[in-house]
Each structure stands twice: as C-alpha cells, then as structure tokens.
Write an enzyme that holds these catalytic residues in place. Structure first.
Site, PDB file in Angstrom:
ATOM      1  N   HIS A 135       2.468  14.119  57.880  1.00 23.39           N
ATOM      2  CA  HIS A 135       3.078  14.420  56.948  1.00 23.39           C
ATOM      3  C   HIS A 135       4.175  12.666  56.993  1.00 23.39           C
ATOM      4  O   HIS A 135       4.280  12.702  58.721  1.00 23.39           O
ATOM      5  CB  HIS A 135       3.833  15.481  55.429  1.00 23.39           C
ATOM      6  CG  HIS A 135       4.604  16.001  56.621  1.00 23.39           C
ATOM      7  ND1 HIS A 135       5.643  16.142  57.065  1.00 23.39           N
ATOM      8  CD2 HIS A 135       4.437  17.454  57.338  1.00 23.39           C
ATOM      9  CE1 HIS A 135       6.246  17.021  58.102  1.00 23.39           C
ATOM     10  NE2 HIS A 135       5.151  17.766  58.036  1.00 23.39           N
ATOM     11  N   ALA A 136       5.256  12.731  56.769  1.00 18.24           N
ATOM     12  CA  ALA A 136       6.255  11.880  56.502  1.00 18.24           C
ATOM     13  C   ALA A 136       6.786  11.889  58.560  1.00 18.24           C
ATOM     14  O   ALA A 136       6.706  10.596  58.597  1.00 18.24           O
ATOM     15  CB  ALA A 136       7.055  11.703  55.577  1.00 18.24           C
TER      16      ALA A 136
END
Length: 86
Positions: free
Chosen positions: A15-16
């Site tokens: 994810h980010a």
C-alpha cells in the site's frame, strides 16, 4: 536484465507507505526497475503507477531490473519485499 518472482507476505500488501519506500529504494539505482503482476508491467520508480497494480498479500509479483547495477538493484528490491512487515 535480471528478474525474480516474489510472493508478497505483508498483511496489507504494498500500500501507500511501503509503496513509497519501495519507490525511494528503486530510485537509488541507475537501473530501470519494474514490477509485473498478472502479466502487466508497472514502473517501480513511480508510486502512482505502482499503486495502480493493487498489490495485496499473497500476490505473486516479478521484479525486473535492467541497467548497469541491475544485480544489486534486484537483490535490494527483493530483500525489501521479503522483509516487509508492517
């Protein structure tokens, strides 16, 4: 060109935050870095493109490096993914 397939074990995938760290690490190498998932390739030095891959836990991805420091780049990227645990 060097390449290796890795299974993402991180519970929240790429994810980010870990994606940003992956991109920052990739940018430390002269070689091009790409990530292939489900037959589609994404540039490993672009967080936006990497996020489009939607890499989740247990996904198999292939890291591909090409350039003057491709062996070191591949080793670093694979080690990052194998040790990713947040």
């Amino acid at each position: 060109m060097q390449q290796q397939t890795v299974t993402v074990s991180n519970p929240s995938g790429l994810h980010a935050r870990p994606g940003k760290d992956f991109v920052q690490l990739a940018k430390t190498f002269e070689s091009e870095v790409s990530v292939t998932k489900d037959g589609k390739s994404y540039p490993g030095k672009s967080l936006l493109k990497l996020m489009q891959a939607g890499i989740s836990q247990n996904d198999q991805i292939t890291i591909v490096t090409e350039g003057s420091d491709e062996v070191a780049a591949l080793e670093a990227m694979v080690n990052y993914l194998k040790n990713l645990d947040d």
